[in-house]
Design an enzyme around this catalytic site. Sequence first.
Site, PDB file in Angstrom:
ATOM      1  N   LYS A   1       0.855  -1.182   0.000  1.00 48.34           N
ATOM      2  CA  LYS A   1       0.000   0.000   0.000  1.00 48.34           C
ATOM      3  C   LYS A   1       0.890   1.230   0.000  1.00 48.34           C
ATOM      4  O   LYS A   1       1.948   1.239   0.634  1.00 48.34           O
ATOM      5  CB  LYS A   1      -0.902  -0.031   1.240  1.00 48.34           C
ATOM      6  CG  LYS A   1      -1.913   1.103   1.317  1.00 48.34           C
ATOM      7  CD  LYS A   1      -2.818   0.947   2.534  1.00 48.34           C
ATOM      8  CE  LYS A   1      -3.876   2.027   2.627  1.00 48.34           C
ATOM      9  NZ  LYS A   1      -4.789   1.824   3.788  1.00 48.34           N
TER      10      LYS A   1
ATOM     11  N   SER B   1      -9.644   1.723   2.956  1.00 50.01           N
ATOM     12  CA  SER B   1      -8.794   2.453   2.044  1.00 50.01           C
ATOM     13  C   SER B   1      -7.744   1.600   1.338  1.00 50.01           C
ATOM     14  O   SER B   1      -7.182   2.035   0.343  1.00 50.01           O
ATOM     15  CB  SER B   1      -8.085   3.572   2.805  1.00 50.01           C
ATOM     16  OG  SER B   1      -7.251   3.032   3.819  1.00 50.01           O
TER      17      SER B   1
ATOM     18  N   SER C   1      -9.671  -0.550   7.246  1.00 51.10           N
ATOM     19  CA  SER C   1      -9.157  -0.426   5.881  1.00 51.10           C
ATOM     20  C   SER C   1      -8.418  -1.636   5.326  1.00 51.10           C
ATOM     21  O   SER C   1      -8.055  -1.628   4.147  1.00 51.10           O
ATOM     22  CB  SER C   1      -8.234   0.784   5.778  1.00 51.10           C
ATOM     23  OG  SER C   1      -9.010   1.942   5.614  1.00 51.10           O
TER      24      SER C   1
HETATM   25  N1  GLN Z   1     -13.029   4.247   6.481  1.00 55.31           N
HETATM   26  C1  GLN Z   1     -12.404   4.654   7.701  1.00 55.31           C
HETATM   27  C2  GLN Z   1     -11.949   6.086   7.575  1.00 55.31           C
HETATM   28  O1  GLN Z   1     -12.218   6.673   6.600  1.00 55.31           O
HETATM   29  C3  GLN Z   1     -11.254   3.760   8.022  1.00 55.31           C
HETATM   30  C4  GLN Z   1     -10.072   4.029   7.209  1.00 55.31           C
HETATM   31  C5  GLN Z   1      -8.882   3.243   7.612  1.00 55.31           C
HETATM   32  O2  GLN Z   1      -8.993   2.214   8.278  1.00 55.31           O
HETATM   33  N2  GLN Z   1      -7.729   3.723   7.217  1.00 55.31           N
HETATM   34  O3  GLN Z   1     -11.333   6.638   8.450  1.00 55.31           O
END
Ligand code: GLN
Length: 468
Positions: A61, A136, A160
């Site tokens: 990532k 994400s 994410s």
């Molecule tokens: N969707 C959540 C956010 O927008 C989690 C994102 C994540 O785990 N990086 O913060």
Amino acid sequence: MIDTLRLTAGEVNDLLTRREATSDEIFAAYRAAIDERDGELHCFLHVCDDAPGEGIPIAFKDVVSTKGIPTTAGSRILEGFAPVYDATVAARCAARGLRTLGKTNMDEFAMGSSTENSAFGPSRNPWDPSRVPGGSSGGSAAAVAAGLAPWALGSDTGGSIKQPAALCGVVGLRPTYGTVSRYGIVAFASSLDQIGPVTKTVADCAFLYSVIAGRDDCDSTTVELPEPVAIPEAEDLKGLRIGVPTELNEADGIEPGVSEQVARALDLARELGAEVGECRLPRSVEFGLACYYLIAPSEASSNLARYDGVRYGLRSGNGDVRSMYDRTRHDGFGDEPKRRIMLGTYALSAGYYEAFYGQAQKVRTVIRDEHDAAFEQFDILVSPTSPTVAFELGARTANPLAMYAADLLTIPSNMAGLPGLSIPCGLSEGLPVGLQLIGRQFSENLLFRAGHALERALEFDYVPERLR
Ligand code: GLN
């Protein structure tokens, strides 16, 4: 020609040890798959032409710093930035001979649940390219599902890793807080961020976790694992007590097709010898999301202060230093990071700190205590990973709250610092459904054992139907 679609990382390893393929041939096969399919899917922000090592390829990532290789975290503000050192997780992979295939697409600074917040355009779901891969870490999950990488690393703050793994029909582990180094990781919310594997099988997941986990002197929040990682072989669940938290399984917005597949997995678990019982997490589910959206933006507003045009990537404006800061942050950050910085700065400001951030920290303790109580009766807790299957691109972009709801079921255990494994458990409307297994702190080995036994019984075919 090596067909990468079905190959697990374990099978790549077998090809290498039996000398049926060279590391270069394998690397070339994944590169060819990327050339063939990534035009449509856009899993990668950067692809490497070659990489040192004699082992298995891996994708990272784009929050993972990779020396000399562009690292943007999906943001314009880091465009053109190439780190001068490797993150510890990347260095540990390299030390085991793993070869960097490239950097995967993500929501900007890991803020989002669909990759649509990437400044460089969204990734698409290999099961149905009109749908999101989740986020994400959507680029990592889609890349593994589409055979563009045998495995990948993602990061998980509120869900994410688990949520995109669920939406793409692959395995994802959010490790116990403190088991994997964040040295060299682009920080989002430091009390929550964890790095973890995205793989096709639970055994691959356990292996990759064994490569990256453990104490790192460069990250004082890490600890040594209490026991070595065991690659799972269990075929039954005898003696395992599975708790089914009512609120995580009956929350508003869980699609009936998702509940059906989870129920089928629980039936199989009983057949494999597990005891299944109900438990409650009422306040964790009611307040988890709200609590997260105070704590995560607060920490993000602090972490993102470093992007000022002086140290990394983009620099805008040509006036005085103050207007250079303003211009750079104005031009460099997309809407979601700006929204979070505003929310977080507000929640931390004098006069509001106690009412918002301080209060959220207290609620967080309540969430942890509720989980502790459930683990007095049960060894693991089970729920859907995501309330829904992959949604259409654009379906939630106009409504941030609808996007935030994607993590309703993954956030509570994250707030409690607990590990969570998502494994695919079936299809609904032709799209993958993820099963979330939550464990006590440092119980990854148990999650791997249970996940592996279930994976065998579920017989989920992780190759997207349209690519078979
Ligand atoms: N969707 C959540 C956010 O927008 C989690 C994102 C994540 O785990 N990086 O913060």
